[in-house]
Design an enzyme around this catalytic site. Structure first.
Site, PDB file in Angstrom:
ATOM      1  N   ASP A  63       0.805  -1.230   0.000  1.00 31.59           N
ATOM      2  CA  ASP A  63       0.000   0.000   0.000  1.00 31.59           C
ATOM      3  C   ASP A  63       0.834   1.275   0.000  1.00 31.59           C
ATOM      4  OD1 ASP A  63      -2.319  -1.611   0.214  1.00 31.59           O
ATOM      5  OD2 ASP A  63      -1.929  -1.822   2.359  1.00 31.59           O
ATOM      6  N   LYS A  70       2.145   2.282  -4.998  1.00 33.84           N
ATOM      7  CA  LYS A  70       2.818   1.786  -6.209  1.00 33.84           C
ATOM      8  C   LYS A  70       1.965   2.035  -7.449  1.00 33.84           C
ATOM      9  CE  LYS A  70       3.047  -2.357  -4.426  1.00 33.84           C
ATOM     10  NZ  LYS A  70       2.674  -2.083  -3.040  1.00 33.84           N
ATOM     11  N   ASN A  83      -5.020 -10.233  -3.861  1.00 33.35           N
ATOM     12  CA  ASN A  83      -4.813  -9.637  -2.531  1.00 33.35           C
ATOM     13  C   ASN A  83      -4.378  -8.183  -2.703  1.00 33.35           C
ATOM     14  OD1 ASN A  83      -2.437 -10.599  -3.703  1.00 33.35           O
ATOM     15  ND2 ASN A  83      -1.552 -11.325  -1.791  1.00 33.35           N
ATOM     16  N   GLY A  92      -4.335  -4.339  -4.119  1.00 31.84           N
ATOM     17  CA  GLY A  92      -5.348  -3.358  -4.464  1.00 31.84           C
ATOM     18  C   GLY A  92      -4.639  -2.065  -4.795  1.00 31.84           C
ATOM     19  N   HIS A  93      -4.535  -1.753  -6.071  1.00 30.19           N
ATOM     20  CA  HIS A  93      -3.854  -0.531  -6.480  1.00 30.19           C
ATOM     21  C   HIS A  93      -4.888   0.515  -6.875  1.00 30.19           C
ATOM     22  CE1 HIS A  93       0.059  -2.898  -7.459  1.00 30.19           C
ATOM     23  NE2 HIS A  93      -0.191  -2.806  -6.181  1.00 30.19           N
ATOM     24  N   GLN A 132       2.101  -5.864  -3.021  1.00 27.07           N
ATOM     25  CA  GLN A 132       2.499  -5.959  -1.617  1.00 27.07           C
ATOM     26  C   GLN A 132       3.854  -5.264  -1.419  1.00 27.07           C
ATOM     27  OE1 GLN A 132       1.484  -9.347  -3.034  1.00 27.07           O
ATOM     28  NE2 GLN A 132      -0.504  -8.428  -2.749  1.00 27.07           N
ATOM     29  N   THR A 150       2.951 -12.298   3.020  1.00 28.39           N
ATOM     30  CA  THR A 150       2.167 -12.921   1.969  1.00 28.39           C
ATOM     31  C   THR A 150       2.971 -14.118   1.451  1.00 28.39           C
ATOM     32  OG1 THR A 150       0.808 -12.470   0.031  1.00 28.39           O
ATOM     33  CG2 THR A 150       3.010 -11.457   0.060  1.00 28.39           C
ATOM     34  N   GLY A 174     -10.915  -3.159   2.905  1.00 32.96           N
ATOM     35  CA  GLY A 174     -11.540  -2.054   3.619  1.00 32.96           C
ATOM     36  C   GLY A 174     -11.105  -1.922   5.074  1.00 32.96           C
ATOM     37  N   ASP A 219       2.069  14.736   1.273  1.00 34.95           N
ATOM     38  CA  ASP A 219       1.073  15.751   1.630  1.00 34.95           C
ATOM     39  C   ASP A 219       0.289  15.382   2.883  1.00 34.95           C
ATOM     40  OD1 ASP A 219       0.185  13.679  -0.239  1.00 34.95           O
ATOM     41  OD2 ASP A 219      -1.805  14.545   0.041  1.00 34.95           O
TER      42      ASP A 219
HETATM   43  P1  IMP Z   1      -2.487 -12.730   1.992  1.00 33.94           P
HETATM   44  O1  IMP Z   1      -1.577 -12.138   0.964  1.00 33.94           O
HETATM   45  O2  IMP Z   1      -3.934 -12.535   1.696  1.00 33.94           O
HETATM   46  O3  IMP Z   1      -2.149 -14.161   2.284  1.00 33.94           O
HETATM   47  O4  IMP Z   1      -2.243 -11.940   3.369  1.00 33.94           O
HETATM   48  C1  IMP Z   1      -1.038 -12.042   4.090  1.00 33.94           C
HETATM   49  C2  IMP Z   1      -0.627 -10.706   4.691  1.00 33.94           C
HETATM   50  O5  IMP Z   1      -0.278  -9.807   3.643  1.00 33.94           O
HETATM   51  C3  IMP Z   1      -1.719 -10.000   5.486  1.00 33.94           C
HETATM   52  O6  IMP Z   1      -1.108  -9.258   6.515  1.00 33.94           O
HETATM   53  C4  IMP Z   1      -2.320  -9.043   4.479  1.00 33.94           C
HETATM   54  O7  IMP Z   1      -2.966  -7.951   5.081  1.00 33.94           O
HETATM   55  C5  IMP Z   1      -1.081  -8.625   3.733  1.00 33.94           C
HETATM   56  N1  IMP Z   1      -1.349  -8.177   2.365  1.00 33.94           N
HETATM   57  C6  IMP Z   1      -1.645  -8.938   1.291  1.00 33.94           C
HETATM   58  N2  IMP Z   1      -1.808  -8.184   0.198  1.00 33.94           N
HETATM   59  C7  IMP Z   1      -1.589  -6.918   0.570  1.00 33.94           C
HETATM   60  C8  IMP Z   1      -1.558  -5.669  -0.140  1.00 33.94           C
HETATM   61  O8  IMP Z   1      -1.748  -5.591  -1.357  1.00 33.94           O
HETATM   62  N3  IMP Z   1      -1.286  -4.566   0.611  1.00 33.94           N
HETATM   63  C9  IMP Z   1      -1.020  -4.638   1.929  1.00 33.94           C
HETATM   64  N4  IMP Z   1      -1.009  -5.770   2.626  1.00 33.94           N
HETATM   65  C10 IMP Z   1      -1.287  -6.910   1.957  1.00 33.94           C
HETATM   66 MG    MG Z   2      -2.800  -1.778  -1.808  1.00 33.40          MG
END
Ligand code: IMP
Ligand code: MG
Length: 429
Positions: A13, A16, A38, A40-41, A224, A239, A302, A333
């Site tokens: 997050d 990127k 997993n 979310g951009h 990630q 992850t 969320g 900012d």
């Molecule tokens: P998973 O990737 O769903 O298996 O989650 C494993 C860990 O990675 C958890 O702490 C998630 O919140 C974190 N995580 C997975 N994808 C993202 C992402 O895109 N941004 C931030 N944290 C992530």
């Molecule tokens: Mg994200």
């Protein structure tokens, strides 16, 4: 040759999506190489907000090729929803999407096992996104995975599915008292997906290396972040893929010798979603302020993100394991108007002072940050360019550069494309 990787330098997050969108202007092909939905951009273009989970955000540019590489795990249902949504807004160009046949497919049992395992862990949960990512990678490494190639050939798919379900059903019945999964049902559902996806599938590495030899510019879009890397992150609170620079190569089939720049993206502060150690986490008013000013809620789930000061010890570690050639600082900012800023420059564990990220999680959990304080700034005005930055902003950036030994290439001061100051463009280096 000019091929750039954009890597999350923190816990994901980092923004990127925006940096990738910016650099996409100069690229020909944009590649996702690890992770799945997993990610979310979030991108804001012409006041429209888009959240990308699987398709590279380069899809917003009509003349760019977007490739989902071998290292990605694909939930076909989510992929098709994303395609539909983009098409609805006039942003989907069929010939621009390519999917590597060796990418793995997220199956319904992966999603369910992900959730069942988290429930079973109880207080020791990882805080996964519940999208089946971990189990999909487990099956891949356990050589029981179903790849996109298997999915798109009906006979091959049926065979693979029957074989693996034998195993899956024994397991879920014994461990979770689950009723098991029905092969016919999954087959019918996934056959529909297969029919829609088939036209995008190709030999990913062959295609990519061909483009590189034609002097096309490749942009690798990380998902990630470094601290969530399965090997180099805060295991087991990570992850299940390699989010670091090495993953660019294994996840795309492109050699390290072909990557010319590696840009680490870091917020001007730090956030994390899910469980696990986070030394600079703020619990009081300052944490709340960052969360609300930065809209720090997960783009995928969320969930409110945990917020804290910039951790330079972790950023330097990230510079090391990724071999960062440049840094992009985002969301500066959000710190507008904070009079004193803190940056962690070392940790104390019991009485000992250390200046690295310990890889033993039990030790990292005991780390307390040691801060340096700096003067904050009131506003940031990107319209007038680098020269107009206030001395406080310049010192903040300078401090990051001298601590990590890596130059800051980009400073982002808002969600829109024009809220960006580029000191150095990695595609023009
Ligand atoms: P998973 O990737 O769903 O298996 O989650 C494993 C860990 O990675 C958890 O702490 C998630 O919140 C974190 N995580 C997975 N994808 C993202 C992402 O895109 N941004 C931030 N944290 C992530
Ligand atoms: Mg994200």
């Amino acid at each position: 040759m000019n091929n750039v990787a954009v890597i999350g330098a923190q816990w994901g997050d980092e923004g990127k999506g925006k940096i990738v969108d910016l650099l996409t202007e100069s690229a020909d092909v944009i590649v996702r190489f690890q992770g799945g939905n997993n990610a979310g951009h979030t991108l804001v273009v012409n006041n429209e907000k888009f959240i990308f989970h699987l398709i590279p955000s380069g899809m917003l540019h009509k003349d760019k090729i977007c490739l989902i590489g071998p290292g990605v795990v694909i939930d076909p249902k989510v992929l098709l929803e994303e395609i539909d949504n983009l098409a609805k807004h006039g942003y989907f160009v069929e010939k621009n999407l390519k999917i590597s046949g060796t990418a793995h497919v997220i199956m319904p049992y992966h999603r369910e096992i992900d959730i069942l395992l988290e429930q079973k862990r109880g207080a020791k949960k990882i805080g996964t996104t519940g999208r089946g990512i971990g189990p999909a990678y487990e099956y891949k490494v356990g050589r029981r995975g179903i790849r996109v190639w298997d999915l798109i050939y009906p006979g091959q798919f049926k065979q693979k599915l029957n074989d693996v379900l034998d195993d899956v059903n024994d397991y879920v019945k014994a461990v979770f008292g689950h009723r098991g999964f029905d092969a016919n049902r999954i087959y019918s559902e996934y056959s529909v997906y297969a029919d829609k996806i088939r036209k995008f599938v190709l030999e990913g590495p062959l295609y990519l290396n061909g483009e590189i030899s034609k002097k096309k510019k490749i942009l690798f879009e990380g998902a990630q972040g470094t601290m969530l890397d399965v090997d180099h992150g805060t295991y087991p609170f990570v992850t299940s893929s390699n989010t670091t620079a090495g993953g660019v190569c294994t996840g795309s089939g492109v050699s390290p010798t072909k990557i010319t720049e590696i840009i680490g993206v870091s917020k001007a502060y730090t956030t994390r979603v899910g469980e696990g150690p986070f030394p600079t986490e703020l619990f009081g008013e300052m944490g709340d302020r960052i969360r609300s000013m930065g809209a720090e809620y997960g783009a995928t789930t969320g969930r409110p993100r945990r917020c804290g000061w910039l951790d330079l010890v972790a950023l330097k570690y990230s510079a090391m394991v990724n071999g960062l050639t440049g840094i992009a600082i985002t969301k500066a900012d959000v710190l507008n108007g904070v009079s004193r800023l803190k940056l962690a420059t070392s940790y104390t564990v019991e009485d000992e002072k250390i200046d690295y990220v310990p890889s033993n999680i039990a030790e990292f959990e005991r780390c307390k940050p040691v801060y340096e304080e700096m003067e904050g700034w009131d506003t940031l005005d990107p319209a007038t360019g680098p020269g107009s930055l206030s001395p406080a902003v310049k010192s903040y950036i300078g401090f990051i550069e001298s601590y990590t030994g890596v130059k800051v290439y980009i400073l982002s001061v808002g969600a829109e494309r024009d809220k960006t100051i580029v000191f150095k463009d990695p595609f023009k280096a």
